[in-house]
Design an enzyme around this catalytic site. Structure first.
Site, mmCIF file in Angstrom:
data_model
loop_
_atom_site.group_PDB
_atom_site.id
_atom_site.type_symbol
_atom_site.label_atom_id
_atom_site.label_comp_id
_atom_site.label_asym_id
_atom_site.label_seq_id
_atom_site.Cartn_x
_atom_site.Cartn_y
_atom_site.Cartn_z
ATOM 1 N N ARG A 114 10.008 -6.890 1.785
ATOM 2 C CA ARG A 114 8.991 -7.897 2.576
ATOM 3 C C ARG A 114 9.524 -8.358 3.946
ATOM 4 O O ARG A 114 10.077 -9.533 3.558
ATOM 5 C CB ARG A 114 8.343 -8.595 2.138
ATOM 6 C CG ARG A 114 6.945 -8.660 2.156
ATOM 7 C CD ARG A 114 6.202 -9.853 1.023
ATOM 8 N NE ARG A 114 5.105 -10.396 2.071
ATOM 9 C CZ ARG A 114 3.464 -10.049 1.976
ATOM 10 N NH1 ARG A 114 3.584 -8.743 1.398
ATOM 11 N NH2 ARG A 114 2.879 -11.023 2.267
ATOM 12 N N HIS A 141 1.865 -2.340 7.064
ATOM 13 C CA HIS A 141 1.257 -2.767 5.506
ATOM 14 C C HIS A 141 1.353 -1.422 4.980
ATOM 15 O O HIS A 141 -0.094 -1.396 4.141
ATOM 16 C CB HIS A 141 0.578 -3.962 5.434
ATOM 17 C CG HIS A 141 0.599 -4.550 3.836
ATOM 18 N ND1 HIS A 141 1.496 -4.259 2.939
ATOM 19 C CD2 HIS A 141 0.052 -5.715 3.605
ATOM 20 C CE1 HIS A 141 1.245 -4.917 2.802
ATOM 21 N NE2 HIS A 141 0.903 -6.241 2.349
ATOM 22 N N GLN A 144 -1.027 -1.192 1.213
ATOM 23 C CA GLN A 144 -1.920 -2.596 1.508
ATOM 24 C C GLN A 144 -3.545 -1.444 1.405
ATOM 25 O O GLN A 144 -4.407 -1.312 0.865
ATOM 26 C CB GLN A 144 -1.855 -3.271 1.889
ATOM 27 C CG GLN A 144 -3.827 -4.269 2.388
ATOM 28 C CD GLN A 144 -3.825 -5.357 1.337
ATOM 29 O OE1 GLN A 144 -3.184 -5.488 0.574
ATOM 30 N NE2 GLN A 144 -5.034 -3.988 0.393
ATOM 31 N N ASP A 232 -9.483 -9.412 8.627
ATOM 32 C CA ASP A 232 -7.721 -9.835 8.647
ATOM 33 C C ASP A 232 -8.009 -11.866 8.231
ATOM 34 O O ASP A 232 -8.817 -11.859 9.387
ATOM 35 C CB ASP A 232 -6.518 -9.341 8.265
ATOM 36 C CG ASP A 232 -5.613 -9.546 7.271
ATOM 37 O OD1 ASP A 232 -5.237 -10.679 6.537
ATOM 38 O OD2 ASP A 232 -4.308 -8.789 7.652
ATOM 39 N N CYS A 270 -7.719 -7.958 2.793
ATOM 40 C CA CYS A 270 -6.520 -7.731 1.676
ATOM 41 C C CYS A 270 -6.135 -8.798 1.272
ATOM 42 O O CYS A 270 -5.118 -9.122 0.069
ATOM 43 C CB CYS A 270 -4.826 -7.259 2.883
ATOM 44 S SG CYS A 270 -4.725 -8.028 4.019
ATOM 45 N N ARG A 298 -3.641 -2.584 -5.722
ATOM 46 C CA ARG A 298 -2.068 -2.736 -5.165
ATOM 47 C C ARG A 298 -1.055 -1.832 -6.629
ATOM 48 O O ARG A 298 -0.152 -1.440 -6.009
ATOM 49 C CB ARG A 298 -2.366 -3.716 -4.777
ATOM 50 C CG ARG A 298 -2.571 -4.395 -3.527
ATOM 51 C CD ARG A 298 -1.603 -4.107 -2.419
ATOM 52 N NE ARG A 298 -0.435 -3.994 -1.955
ATOM 53 C CZ ARG A 298 0.202 -4.757 -1.818
ATOM 54 N NH1 ARG A 298 -0.751 -6.216 -1.462
ATOM 55 N NH2 ARG A 298 1.440 -5.613 -1.106
#
Length: 311
Positions: A114, A141, A144, A232, A270, A298
């Site tokens: 990450r 991402h 996600q 987001d 998310c 997830r």
């Protein structure tokens, strides 16, 4: 023919980097594995198919969902993991990504990273001799979005022919959704301030694949008739742009905006959410919100990713 762990029959390492690198059939396989794990099935005939396997997780950015879901998933599959924060490796002291990849490959069976820079992910995958998983970069991402797709399919069935509206910053999650549109047949509409439009290379790639992607600045036009509305946070981790809140204020997802979507439209975020900034409490906690299912998935979809990479 026996397939080496983490490799295809042609000897290629099974990295999970970005959705544009996959064919639709492979992504479908990963989603089906995730759904099977959520049902409690045993796709590989074992309770602990990753027993004895070790995952290294490199975090150059803080995380709640990514860390907990990968660590829990790996352990539920019978494996184990080691967590490396920015201060736990020699990367911050001058060791190259290439050397780190070579060393970790001698110790572990897979690496999840990450990070901020997508070039770091690319270098890690280039020099590692074990599978590398994209846990997030500033560009994409994919884990996600795979969880998002799984969540939509649970509630509303296939994405094919559906309208997906993204409202706000055209960020890394938006980019992976644009890539997903090329695989799953949804129409992708994005409403973003001109200064925060999605990466043009990602948009161009998706359109060349036949995806229907519309970029605009009007959130009402994007959401009108949509089956799924996403947003987001306005200020991502590490971002120092204090003007973002002013740019994105007209893009708040509230009851009035959701009312323009299909009556049974879903809302996703998310997380973490900054409540009453990018989304109001009434939407976040309302009947159309599936953010907690989305967060849970997830775990399941990443179990699908890990077993696809390693088995």
């Amino acid at each position: 023919m026996t397939v080496n762990p983490g490799r295809t029959r042609t000897g290629q390492i099974r990295h999970f980097l970005d959705l544009d690198r996959f064919d639709t059939e492979t992504l479908r396989r990963i989603l089906d594995l995730g759904a099977a794990y959520k049902r409690g099935d045993k796709p590989f005939g074992k309770d602990k198919p990753l027993a004895g396997r070790m995952l290294a997780m490199i975090f150059e950015k803080p995380s709640t969902r990514t860390r907990v879901s990968f660590e829990t998933g790996m352990k539920q599959l019978g494996g184990d993991c080691i967590v490396l924060s920015k201060g736990d490796t020699q990367l911050g002291r001058g060791e190259t990504i290439a050397d780190t990849a070579r060393v970790l490959s001698r110790y572990v069976d897979a690496i999840m990273i990450r990070t901020d820079d997508p070039d770091k992910l690319a270098q890690l995958a280039e020099y590692a001799s074990v599978p590398v998983v994209n846990g997030l970069t500033d560009l994409t991402h994919p884990c996600q979005v795979m969880a998002d797709i799984m969540t939509f399919e649970e509630h509303r069935g296939p994405l094919d022919g559906k309208v997906v509206a993204w409202v706000g910053d055209g960020n890394n999650v938006a980019a992976s959704w644009i890539q997903a549109a090329a695989h799953f047949g949804c129409e992708m509409r994005l409403a973003c301030p001109p200064e925060l439009c999605p990466n043009t290379n990602v948009v161009d790639w998706a359109r060349k694949q036949g995806a229907q992607v519309t970029i605009g600045t009007d959130p009402k036009a994007a959401v009108a008739g949509a089956h799924l509305v996403l947003t987001d946070t306005w200020v991502s981790m590490g971002c120092q742009d204090t003007n973002r809140a002013n740019l994105l204020a007209p893009y708040q997802v509230n009851d009035a905006l959701m009312a323009l979507a299909q009556p049974d439209a879903l809302f996703m975020h998310c997380l973490p959410a900054h409540r009453n900034e990018e989304v109001t409490d009434s939407v976040m906690d309302g009947p159309q919100s599936v953010v907690w299912d989305e967060a849970e998935n997830r775990l399941h979809v990443q179990k699908g990713i890990l077993t696809w990479c390693l088995l």
